[in-house]
Design an enzyme around this catalytic site. Sequence first.
Site, PDB file in Angstrom:
ATOM      1  N   CYS A   1      -4.082  11.335  26.391  1.00 13.21           N
ATOM      2  CA  CYS A   1      -3.518  11.349  27.004  1.00 13.21           C
ATOM      3  C   CYS A   1      -2.499  10.347  26.575  1.00 13.21           C
ATOM      4  CB  CYS A   1      -3.831  10.363  28.491  1.00 13.21           C
ATOM      5  SG  CYS A   1      -5.108  11.696  29.015  1.00 13.21           S
ATOM      6  N   GLU A   2      -1.008  11.089  25.800  1.00 12.79           N
ATOM      7  CA  GLU A   2      -0.037   9.895  24.915  1.00 12.79           C
ATOM      8  C   GLU A   2       0.643  10.958  24.464  1.00 12.79           C
ATOM      9  OE1 GLU A   2      -1.647   6.487  23.958  1.00 12.79           O
ATOM     10  OE2 GLU A   2      -0.128   6.365  22.153  1.00 12.79           O
TER      11      GLU A   2
ATOM     12  N   GLU B   1      -7.957  -3.242  -7.472  1.00 15.90           N
ATOM     13  CA  GLU B   1      -8.359  -2.728  -5.815  1.00 15.90           C
ATOM     14  C   GLU B   1      -7.696  -2.049  -5.658  1.00 15.90           C
ATOM     15  OE1 GLU B   1      -9.791  -7.655  -4.602  1.00 15.90           O
ATOM     16  OE2 GLU B   1      -7.460  -6.573  -3.812  1.00 15.90           O
TER      17      GLU B   1
ATOM     18  N   SER C   1       0.634  -1.153   0.337  1.00 16.48           N
ATOM     19  CA  SER C   1      -0.429   0.072  -0.210  1.00 16.48           C
ATOM     20  C   SER C   1       1.035   1.585  -0.003  1.00 16.48           C
ATOM     21  CB  SER C   1      -0.751  -0.394   1.313  1.00 16.48           C
ATOM     22  OG  SER C   1      -1.973   1.256   1.255  1.00 16.48           O
TER      23      SER C   1
ATOM     24  N   ARG D   1      -2.850   7.484  12.033  1.00 19.26           N
ATOM     25  CA  ARG D   1      -1.934   7.064  10.805  1.00 19.26           C
ATOM     26  C   ARG D   1      -0.589   7.571  11.523  1.00 19.26           C
ATOM     27  NH1 ARG D   1      -1.181   8.153   6.085  1.00 19.26           N
ATOM     28  NH2 ARG D   1      -0.825   5.696   5.458  1.00 19.26           N
TER      29      ARG D   1
END
Length: 445
Positions: A371-372, A296, A216, A340
């Site tokens: 919270c990160e 596709e 991809s 992502r």
Amino acid sequence: TSQYARDASGCVTVDSVPVTEIARRHGSPSYVVSERTFRARARGFREAFEAALHPLGVQSAVYYASKALLTTAVARWAADEGLNIDTASGGELAVALAAGIPGERIALHGNNKSAEEIAAALDAGVGRIVVDSLAEIDLVAGLARDRGTRAPVMIRVTPGVHASTHEFIATAHEDQKFGLSLNAEDGDSPALQAVAACLGASDALELRGLHCHIGSQIFAAEGFGQAAERVLALRETVAERWGVSLPELDLGGGHGVAYTAADTPRDVADIAGDLASLLSSALRDSRLPVPHLSFEPGRFIAGPSGCTVYTVGTVKTVTVSPGVRRRYVSVDGGMSDNARPVLYDANYTAVLGSRVSQEPPVLSRVVGKHCESGDVVVKDVYLPGDVHAGDLLVVPVTGAYCWSLASNYNWLARPGIVAVAPDGSTREIVRRESVTDLLARDTGI
Ligand code: LLP
């Protein structure tokens, strides 16, 4: 042409609708998808391959990889533009069917389909089930026999091409969960064993052809060509060995898009043209009838069709090291609506959407509200020096794999998807979640 412009007051517009208006009507953050762009990209992809392949007598079809973005409206746009729908689970299949897509225009994928998913696909009369293992071939055959039908199947082969964004590496490709290998340790390769199994179960299975997908967000065209050569070679082997000419080949998706100015994907017409020249020599060397080809694409169609509109909250400048400062611009979403950057280190860009500013640009990091500390939306972007709470930021190219990968981390309600119609009207094709939605499955016990 792009869906973006600025109106007289300097506000970013999506197909002429100001993002301030979208946020006022539908709230923030919102995913915003341009129906016109989505349709144009779907049609453009299909027509590019038709234009390149039809002169060779090769018919082609496009299956929209719905994992990128799927709602009933999105499925209908794709189908209206002449695309079929590729699904990768019973859930995606159910949404495509709910959109009114005829079963024969739907494909079912997956490396670990359940019997229920396969049964649902057979009951819907899907156009193809892409089988991914020897065990699955038996499972599909059994379920088809139970129903007195023949299941149309494709075999997913591992083409031995690993393609990444800027390069493709023909090593280490075998070591992954998808598909059936073309390489044999001894005896027949798993791919050939799968062909034998499908042909041996021809009372219950109609082997339509071979499928491969190399990866991809691919820019290098060589990977597609190499994969095509390998499945064409397998098709020749099958013909020599069993006297069977497999009618269809599917070359998967993976066509890359530009997330930032650093990305320079090749034009889809060029990719189609390259494939056509490769095919024309392969077809000259073959006595088999020309195969029907399918593709596709997911990201290619959905990605650039969508953006996310966020509202700025806290703005903070920190000292990174003596004399080096970084401005953190926090928005009202983050890794729950776009995973992502965290998952793939993906880069995006952002623009001040609600106004223009003459202030000199400042290197900024757009971060979410989770919270990160890794909760980054855009790692590095120059935004005007006076960006402040209440401004809207627009992050483009979030149409693919953002909503479909969204979570409720920190119990954030997922944003809705606002579709801008070609006539400039807006509507929520998926509504924003509410606190009631968040609590709906909490049994309270
Ligand atoms: N066909 C098959 C069999 C696939 O596995 C995929 C993607 C596609 C088609 C569509 O690929 P596309 O044209 O969209 O590149 N979540 C990741 C992408 C995962 C893709 C998985 N398979 C991301 O956000 O980058």
